[in-house]
Design an enzyme around this catalytic site. Structure first.
Site, mmCIF file in Angstrom:
data_model
loop_
_atom_site.group_PDB
_atom_site.id
_atom_site.type_symbol
_atom_site.label_atom_id
_atom_site.label_comp_id
_atom_site.label_asym_id
_atom_site.label_seq_id
_atom_site.Cartn_x
_atom_site.Cartn_y
_atom_site.Cartn_z
ATOM 1 N N ALA A 1 8.695 -0.247 -45.343
ATOM 2 C CA ALA A 1 8.892 -0.916 -43.740
ATOM 3 C C ALA A 1 8.915 0.398 -43.360
ATOM 4 C CB ALA A 1 10.037 -2.028 -44.121
ATOM 5 N N TYR A 2 9.999 1.193 -43.251
ATOM 6 C CA TYR A 2 9.938 2.201 -41.995
ATOM 7 C C TYR A 2 8.866 2.562 -41.901
ATOM 8 C CZ TYR A 2 12.461 6.543 -40.217
ATOM 9 O OH TYR A 2 12.581 7.545 -39.962
ATOM 10 N N LEU A 3 8.317 3.375 -42.686
ATOM 11 C CA LEU A 3 7.168 4.638 -42.751
ATOM 12 C C LEU A 3 5.324 3.732 -42.051
ATOM 13 C CD1 LEU A 3 7.051 6.492 -46.211
ATOM 14 C CD2 LEU A 3 7.764 7.389 -43.650
ATOM 15 N N SER B 1 6.310 1.014 -40.350
ATOM 16 C CA SER B 1 6.655 0.903 -38.410
ATOM 17 C C SER B 1 6.169 2.676 -38.012
ATOM 18 C CB SER B 1 7.177 0.274 -38.545
ATOM 19 O OG SER B 1 8.874 1.605 -38.871
#
Length: 244
Positions: free
Chosen positions: A153-155, A157
């Site tokens: 999810a972080y990468l 986004s």
């Protein structure tokens, strides 16, 4: 007198990491720091530190993941200080969850804060900057040259943030609003091992510290970089050097 004297700098996610360091650096150079975070305790401490280095700062406790709080944030900053010259978009969440185990809330919260939050801030601040005749925004991305486990999810986004940066830089150039992204990140083990084999004790010279990242932010926001926009800069970060 510093180039940033009396300029109003909005820093989201100012409670920690690059955001905190950037807020202190601008404050030390005479800027007015509008420090945003969702943690009021970290903001109180930061405001005190900004004052201690000779700057001015005020805390703004808003959740940038939603449009209405962002509208309130930008309006309050402009009402209190009369302008916004620089925006550092650092607010982010980074859940450490495997792809197959991630729930919907973590996925949406990450996109809401890291990508939608940056969009809302850029849009609202950009409207005021256009009226003022220009400004600078720096988005803090992530170095994705080496994927990391449990960061889907972080990468995702942060990848979206880079295309948003490019598009915004293109659209807002005519309004003299410059937009960049800096992507710091720890190098992966394979990359570090390869460099160590090639460089040995000189490895540290090829890795940047948080202090280097802050100097890059200051440069991009300065008049020295007035001819630049839409730059995406990747940094491989190592350990802080002694004395930093």
């Amino acid at each position: 007198m510093s180039e940033f004297q009396d300029q109003v700098v909005l820093v989201t996610g100012a409670g920690r990491g690059v955001g905190r360091a950037a807020a202190l650096a601008f404050a030390a150079r005479g800027a007015v720091v509008a420090a945003n975070d969702i943690n009021p305790l970290s903001l109180d401490e930061l405001v005190a530190q900004c004052t201690a280095v000779g700057g001015r700062a005020r805390a703004y406790c808003f959740d940038v993941a939603k449009r209405m709080p962002v509208m309130a944030l930008i309006s309050q900053v402009v009402e209190e200080w009369g302008r916004i010259d620089i925006v550092i978009n650092n607010a982010a969440v980074e859940p450490e969850t495997a792809l197959l185990e991630m729930d919907e809330w973590d996925w949406h919260r990450t996109l809401d804060v890291n990508l939608s939050g940056a969009f809302f801030v850029m849009q609202q601040a950009g409207r005021f900057m256009r009226q003022m005749g220009g400004g600078v925004m720096v988005n803090i991305g992530a170095n994705q040259s080496h994927t990391q486990p449990q960061r889907a999810a972080y990468l995702a986004s942060k990848a979206g943030l880079l295309d948003l940066t490019r598009q915004a830089a293109l659209e807002l150039a005519a309004d003299k609003i410059r937009i960049h992204a800096i992507c710091p990140g720890a190098p992966g083990a394979e990359y570090t091992h390869s460099l160590r084999e090639q460089l040995g004790d000189k490895l540290a010279d090829h890795l940047v510290t948080q202090a280097d990242v802050i100097q890059l932010i200051l440069f991009l926001c300065s008049q020295q970089a007035a001819h630049l926009t839409g730059r995406i800069i990747y940094c491989q970060c190592g350990q802080e050097r002694k004395g930093e």
